[in-house]
Design an enzyme around this catalytic site. Structure first.
Site, PDB file in Angstrom:
ATOM      1  N   LYS A   1       8.059 -17.562 -10.314  1.00 25.25           N
ATOM      2  CA  LYS A   1       7.411 -16.409 -10.936  1.00 25.25           C
ATOM      3  C   LYS A   1       6.249 -16.887 -11.811  1.00 25.25           C
ATOM      4  O   LYS A   1       6.416 -17.815 -12.612  1.00 25.25           O
ATOM      5  CB  LYS A   1       8.437 -15.647 -11.789  1.00 25.25           C
ATOM      6  CG  LYS A   1       7.878 -14.356 -12.338  1.00 25.25           C
ATOM      7  CD  LYS A   1       8.856 -13.641 -13.232  1.00 25.25           C
ATOM      8  CE  LYS A   1       8.132 -12.538 -13.965  1.00 25.25           C
ATOM      9  NZ  LYS A   1       8.781 -12.142 -15.193  1.00 25.25           N
TER      10      LYS A   1
ATOM     11  N   ASN B   1       0.851  -1.195   0.000  1.00 26.28           N
ATOM     12  CA  ASN B   1       0.000   0.000   0.000  1.00 26.28           C
ATOM     13  C   ASN B   1       0.885   1.244   0.000  1.00 26.28           C
ATOM     14  O   ASN B   1       2.111   1.139  -0.018  1.00 26.28           O
ATOM     15  CB  ASN B   1      -0.948  -0.013   1.195  1.00 26.28           C
ATOM     16  CG  ASN B   1      -0.196  -0.076   2.508  1.00 26.28           C
ATOM     17  OD1 ASN B   1       0.553   0.826   2.858  1.00 26.28           O
ATOM     18  ND2 ASN B   1      -0.367  -1.181   3.236  1.00 26.28           N
TER      19      ASN B   1
ATOM     20  N   PRO C   1      -3.133 -11.866  10.790  1.00 28.55           N
ATOM     21  CA  PRO C   1      -3.472 -11.605  12.193  1.00 28.55           C
ATOM     22  C   PRO C   1      -3.583 -10.104  12.434  1.00 28.55           C
ATOM     23  O   PRO C   1      -2.860  -9.320  11.809  1.00 28.55           O
ATOM     24  CB  PRO C   1      -2.280 -12.197  12.956  1.00 28.55           C
ATOM     25  CG  PRO C   1      -1.181 -12.339  11.966  1.00 28.55           C
ATOM     26  CD  PRO C   1      -1.808 -12.466  10.616  1.00 28.55           C
TER      27      PRO C   1
ATOM     28  N   ASP D   1      -4.505  -6.352   5.295  1.00 28.88           N
ATOM     29  CA  ASP D   1      -5.504  -7.178   5.972  1.00 28.88           C
ATOM     30  C   ASP D   1      -5.457  -8.625   5.489  1.00 28.88           C
ATOM     31  O   ASP D   1      -5.805  -9.529   6.225  1.00 28.88           O
ATOM     32  CB  ASP D   1      -6.903  -6.591   5.740  1.00 28.88           C
ATOM     33  CG  ASP D   1      -7.074  -5.289   6.509  1.00 28.88           C
ATOM     34  OD1 ASP D   1      -6.561  -5.204   7.633  1.00 28.88           O
ATOM     35  OD2 ASP D   1      -7.700  -4.346   5.980  1.00 28.88           O
TER      36      ASP D   1
HETATM   37  N1  CTP Z   1      -3.550  -3.188  12.488  1.00 29.16           N
HETATM   38  C1  CTP Z   1      -2.785  -4.239  12.936  1.00 29.16           C
HETATM   39  N2  CTP Z   1      -2.828  -5.438  12.308  1.00 29.16           N
HETATM   40  C2  CTP Z   1      -3.645  -5.643  11.233  1.00 29.16           C
HETATM   41  C3  CTP Z   1      -4.435  -4.562  10.766  1.00 29.16           C
HETATM   42  C4  CTP Z   1      -4.368  -3.350  11.411  1.00 29.16           C
HETATM   43  O1  CTP Z   1      -2.035  -4.070  13.910  1.00 29.16           O
HETATM   44  N3  CTP Z   1      -3.659  -6.809  10.651  1.00 29.16           N
HETATM   45  C5  CTP Z   1      -3.508  -1.907  13.211  1.00 29.16           C
HETATM   46  C6  CTP Z   1      -2.925  -0.762  12.417  1.00 29.16           C
HETATM   47  O2  CTP Z   1      -1.531  -0.661  12.609  1.00 29.16           O
HETATM   48  C7  CTP Z   1      -3.680   0.414  13.005  1.00 29.16           C
HETATM   49  C8  CTP Z   1      -5.023  -0.167  13.374  1.00 29.16           C
HETATM   50  O3  CTP Z   1      -4.827  -1.556  13.472  1.00 29.16           O
HETATM   51  O4  CTP Z   1      -3.090   0.855  14.206  1.00 29.16           O
HETATM   52  C9  CTP Z   1      -6.138   0.118  12.427  1.00 29.16           C
HETATM   53  O5  CTP Z   1      -5.792  -0.215  11.119  1.00 29.16           O
HETATM   54  P1  CTP Z   1      -6.842  -0.055   9.937  1.00 29.16           P
HETATM   55  O6  CTP Z   1      -6.274  -0.667   8.712  1.00 29.16           O
HETATM   56  O7  CTP Z   1      -7.325   1.360   9.866  1.00 29.16           O
HETATM   57  O8  CTP Z   1      -8.033  -0.891  10.511  1.00 29.16           O
HETATM   58  P2  CTP Z   1      -8.560  -2.301  10.239  1.00 29.16           P
HETATM   59  O9  CTP Z   1      -8.616  -3.039  11.522  1.00 29.16           O
HETATM   60  O10 CTP Z   1      -7.795  -2.971   9.152  1.00 29.16           O
HETATM   61  O11 CTP Z   1     -10.054  -1.974   9.806  1.00 29.16           O
HETATM   62  P3  CTP Z   1     -10.686  -1.642   8.367  1.00 29.16           P
HETATM   63  O12 CTP Z   1      -9.588  -1.810   7.333  1.00 29.16           O
HETATM   64  O13 CTP Z   1     -11.761  -2.622   8.250  1.00 29.16           O
HETATM   65  O14 CTP Z   1     -11.155  -0.217   8.490  1.00 29.16           O
END
Ligand code: CTP
Length: 401
Positions: A294, A211, A312, A284
């Site tokens: 590849k 990202n 996780p 996520d």
């Molecule tokens: N975070 C984490 N581990 C993940 C996903 C997120 O530790 N697998 C942490 C990020 O570092 C941040 C917080 O959770 O501090 C929120 O991340 P965000 O991506 O905004 O939230 P999500 O839980 O992924 O929710 P969504 O994408 O559904 O809004």
């Protein structure tokens, strides 16, 4: 301009590291400081007052009996509007003088005559044997007992050809230390663990999903925590950024690796982590059927079928530990920040969540934040990420019991 309006007296003593003092002066001036250079006669064997005057834009003082000062008391007048005195390089001899309160030249007298409110920072620079010598170590202990702050030294290759402790810090590291010296030590004695940057989830050995996170906000928070006196470990996904000075960085690629390192840090025998700040933009999902080779284009033009599985949730896992550190989450949203931020704070079960608009911050040098806690939300208006990071560290410190 991290040193805007600061008056700094820079003392140079005899050592080959004087060449670094030239660049250090430039760096402080660029950061907004006004620098008054004072040199010992030994320093003048290594670099000339002409160079230091040219770089600082001010006449250099080298002599206790310099008649340019109206009352002929440069040892008094030069420090009266100083915010800090930095001795860089500081020789073994000058450390000995400071330890004993010697006043036999302008610089040593000026240090003894400084107002008690003016901090004295010294950057030792010497051969490794001189550094290890019991007399030097005895003198250094006395300096620390007298509230004189040591900047470095570092270990490594020395100008004399020997290797070991005693190298003076580099100009940019000295600059970081001087900037840090002006920050309140709100997290002194605390340990902070942070995640920052994006993660990279492989599809095959040469491709992956990532990202737009640059890591800038997380690195700024790590730097601000170090400035506030904390011991900082930064678990970072792939970024183009240098590790912030004074911060221990552990590089990872995937969300799973980030999770495993964070949990190992929290589980270590000597691990008493006080604060965990999850700034990373963690993917996520990962590709469950990542290919070891590849991927090649299919003859029929069909696209490869990628199967995803969820990574996780690092923050939620840490927050659910029996004795969690104080957990701070970040939320990058694209809209409805006020509503989503509060919901996410409760869902992740963290006392503090920092909201920002993702596409408005990724890769940029400035940002605006909204802090969500049990009492509601507070906005931190748009500013540089470093400035916001310092405000966030103050907000975290004020919430620690
Ligand atoms: N975070 C984490 N581990 C993940 C996903 C997120 O530790 N697998 C942490 C990020 O570092 C941040 C917080 O959770 O501090 C929120 O991340 P965000 O991506 O905004 O939230 P999500 O839980 O992924 O929710 P969504 O994408 O559904 O809004």
């Amino acid at each position: 301009m991290d040193l805007a309006g600061k008056n700094i007296v820079l003392g140079l003593t005899g050592g080959i590291a004087c060449y670094k003092a030239a660049e250090f002066t430039r760096a402080m001036i660029k950061a907004g400081a006004s620098v008054q250079v004072v040199m010992t006669s030994a320093a003048m064997h290594f670099i000339t007052p002409v160079t230091m005057q040219g770089l600082s834009g001010k006449p250099v003082f080298t002599d206790q009996w310099d008649a340019r000062i109206g009352n002929n008391m440069p040892h008094i007048d030069l420090t009266r509007d100083a915010d800090v005195i930095v001795i860089a390089p500081c020789s073994a001899d000058f450390i000995s003088k400071l330890a004993h309160g010697a006043c036999d030249d302008l610089l040593s007298t000026l240090c003894v005559a400084r107002p008690a409110t003016v901090p004295l920072l010294v950057a030792p620079a010497m051969n490794v044997e001189m550094w290890q010598n019991p007399a030097t170590q005895r003198n250094l202990a006395q300096l620390l007992a007298d509230d004189i702050q040591l900047l470095g030294p570092d270990a490594g290759e020395q100008a004399c050809g020997e290797v070991g402790m005693g190298r003076m810090l580099e100009a940019n590291q000295l600059l970081e230390e001087v900037i840090a010296s002006f920050q309140p030590k709100l997290l002194k004695g605390k340990r902070l663990l942070l995640t920052a940057g994006p993660t990279f989830e492989p599809i095959d050995p040469v491709r992956g999903i990532t990202n737009l996170s640059s890591g800038k906000m997380g690195y700024a928070v790590a730097r601000a925590a170090y400035e506030a006196g904390a011991e900082v470990t930064l678990v970072s996904g792939p970024t183009a950024l240098a590790a912030p000075y004074g911060v221990r960085r552990i590089g990872v690629q995937t969300a799973q690796q980030m999770h495993d390192i964070v949990m190992a840090q929290l589980a270590g025998a000597d691990s008493r982590t006080d604060v965990f700040v999850a700034v990373a933009a963690v993917a996520d999902w990962r590709v469950a059927n990542a290919s070891a080779q590849k991927l090649k284009k299919n003859a029929d033009g069909s696209a490869p079928e990628l199967v995803f599985e969820q990574n996780p949730d690092i923050l939620a896992t840490v927050a659910a530990l029996p004795k969690p550190p104080y957990c701070v989450g970040f939320a990058a949203e694209s809209e409805n920040l006020l509503q989503y931020g509060e919901v996410k704070r409760i869902r992740k079960n963290v006392p503090l969540l920092v909201g920002n608009i993702g596409h408005d911050t990724f890769g940029k040098d400035d940002n605006q934040l909204v802090l969500f806690d049990a009492d509601g939300h507070t906005s931190l208006p748009r500013a540089g990420k470093q400035q916001l990071a310092r405000q966030l560290i103050a907000a975290i410190a004020s919430r620690l019991t």
